[in-house]
Design a protein around this motif. Structure first.
Motif, PDB file in Angstrom:
ATOM      1  N   ALA A   1      59.114  15.195  46.701  1.00 47.98           N
ATOM      2  CA  ALA A   1      60.275  15.667  47.468  1.00 47.98           C
ATOM      3  C   ALA A   1      60.937  16.856  46.795  1.00 47.98           C
ATOM      4  O   ALA A   1      61.411  17.785  47.465  1.00 47.98           O
ATOM      5  N   PHE A   2      60.949  16.858  45.468  1.00 40.47           N
ATOM      6  CA  PHE A   2      61.556  17.980  44.754  1.00 40.47           C
ATOM      7  C   PHE A   2      60.665  19.223  44.848  1.00 40.47           C
ATOM      8  O   PHE A   2      61.168  20.340  45.029  1.00 40.47           O
ATOM      9  N   LYS A   3      59.361  19.031  44.758  1.00 43.78           N
ATOM     10  CA  LYS A   3      58.448  20.163  44.935  1.00 43.78           C
ATOM     11  C   LYS A   3      58.571  20.745  46.338  1.00 43.78           C
ATOM     12  O   LYS A   3      58.573  21.967  46.521  1.00 43.78           O
ATOM     13  N   LYS A   4      58.676  19.887  47.336  1.00 44.00           N
ATOM     14  CA  LYS A   4      58.816  20.354  48.720  1.00 44.00           C
ATOM     15  C   LYS A   4      60.111  21.153  48.887  1.00 44.00           C
ATOM     16  O   LYS A   4      60.129  22.198  49.560  1.00 44.00           O
ATOM     17  N   ALA A   5      61.190  20.690  48.273  1.00 44.77           N
ATOM     18  CA  ALA A   5      62.464  21.416  48.360  1.00 44.77           C
ATOM     19  C   ALA A   5      62.353  22.796  47.730  1.00 44.77           C
ATOM     20  O   ALA A   5      62.909  23.776  48.249  1.00 44.77           O
ATOM     21  N   LEU A   6      61.622  22.893  46.624  1.00 40.27           N
ATOM     22  CA  LEU A   6      61.398  24.200  46.001  1.00 40.27           C
ATOM     23  C   LEU A   6      60.575  25.096  46.917  1.00 40.27           C
ATOM     24  O   LEU A   6      60.896  26.274  47.098  1.00 40.27           O
ATOM     25  N   ASP A   7      59.525  24.529  47.517  1.00 39.13           N
ATOM     26  CA  ASP A   7      58.683  25.301  48.428  1.00 39.13           C
ATOM     27  C   ASP A   7      59.471  25.795  49.632  1.00 39.13           C
ATOM     28  O   ASP A   7      59.215  26.897  50.149  1.00 39.13           O
TER      29      ASP A   7
ATOM     30  N   THR B   1      61.597  15.115  35.984  1.00 41.28           N
ATOM     31  CA  THR B   1      62.185  15.911  37.055  1.00 41.28           C
ATOM     32  C   THR B   1      62.714  17.239  36.527  1.00 41.28           C
ATOM     33  O   THR B   1      62.474  18.302  37.117  1.00 41.28           O
ATOM     34  N   LEU B   2      63.417  17.197  35.412  1.00 36.68           N
ATOM     35  CA  LEU B   2      63.939  18.437  34.839  1.00 36.68           C
ATOM     36  C   LEU B   2      62.813  19.327  34.331  1.00 36.68           C
ATOM     37  O   LEU B   2      62.922  20.556  34.383  1.00 36.68           O
ATOM     38  N   SER B   3      61.723  18.726  33.870  1.00 34.59           N
ATOM     39  CA  SER B   3      60.560  19.528  33.465  1.00 34.59           C
ATOM     40  C   SER B   3      60.009  20.308  34.642  1.00 34.59           C
ATOM     41  O   SER B   3      59.542  21.442  34.495  1.00 34.59           O
ATOM     42  N   LEU B   4      60.088  19.715  35.840  1.00 32.61           N
ATOM     43  CA  LEU B   4      59.585  20.360  37.047  1.00 32.61           C
ATOM     44  C   LEU B   4      60.482  21.504  37.506  1.00 32.61           C
ATOM     45  O   LEU B   4      59.992  22.564  37.898  1.00 32.61           O
TER      46      LEU B   4
END
Length: 236
Positions: A20-26, A94-97
């Protein structure tokens, strides 16, 4: 107006997961919101609920399970089978991402049914370890938790979450003694007068949770600073 991805892009991927966090970045969300609790062994993990019953194939309270136990469960399949095997992320993962991304990070401190006194310290330690202290806004419905956090780090940006409509809201804020950076009210309590007074006090207004485009446009016209939404593409 900032678009704040609620639990990540939770309309498109399982909430509060790395997916979900990767999708938000995308999807180029301006900010990412996430929820932090402590596991049994004192590790900050990302989950909204006190239990894993709703969001995984396991059961139990997070505070009764170690990270190793939590990592055995599937946090993706209940959303969509293509996310099978998605595990609960730690705050460190998560913060690493997202730490090197130009995004604001909204960390909601979650308490209950137990109140761990070291949640705030452990979250702050990880935020400083990843060097994102200037990009983080800390929020909570538990304002005492935010008080504990600011006692440790007076420079922390504090966001007061409200799920009730307070009488004399700004008197309450002043009486907390906290240096409040933002307020995060439930959207249907927001008025233009509230926004104006907040801005006069140099307080941002970020509202939750709006997933309707017409409502989003209306609140934007009122002058809010941030829209917390499950759909970062709501205005695109």
């Amino acid at each position: 107006m900032q678009i704040i991805a609620h639990r990540g892009s939770s309309a498109y991927a399982p909430e509060n997961t790395l997916a979900a966090f990767k999708k938000a970045l995308d999807q180029e969300a301006d900010a990412i919101e996430l929820d932090v609790r402590l596991s049994k062994d004192g590790v900050p993990v990302i989950c909204h609920d006190a239990t894993i019953n709703r969001t995984s194939n396991g059961k139990g309270y997070i505070h009764n399970l170690t990270v190793d136990q939590l990592k055995k469960y599937d946090f993706g399949s209940s959303f969509n089978k293509k996310y099978k095997g998605e595990t609960i992320p730690t705050l460190d993962e998560t913060l690493s991402l997202i730490s090197d991304q130009p995004r604001t990070i909204h960390i909601e401190l979650k308490n209950g049914p137990v109140i761990p006194k070291d949640l705030e310290r452990k979250v702050l330690d990880l935020v400083y370890h990843h060097g994102v202290e200037n990009k983080v806004v800390y929020s909570a419905f538990d304002h005492v938790s935010l008080q504990r956090l600011t006692n440790i780090d007076p420079d922390a940006k504090i966001g007061l979450l409200f799920h009730i409509n307070l009488i004399n809201l700004f008197d309450y804020i002043q009486n907390t003694g906290l240096r409040v950076y933002s307020i995060h009210p439930n959207h249907f309590y927001v008025t233009e007068e509230m926004i104006i007074e907040a801005h006069q006090r140099n307080i941002e207004v970020n509202i939750y949770t709006v997933n309707n485009r017409n409502e989003a446009n209306m609140y934007e016209s009122l002058g809010i600073d941030g829209l917390i939404t499950n759909d970062p593409l709501i205005l695109k």
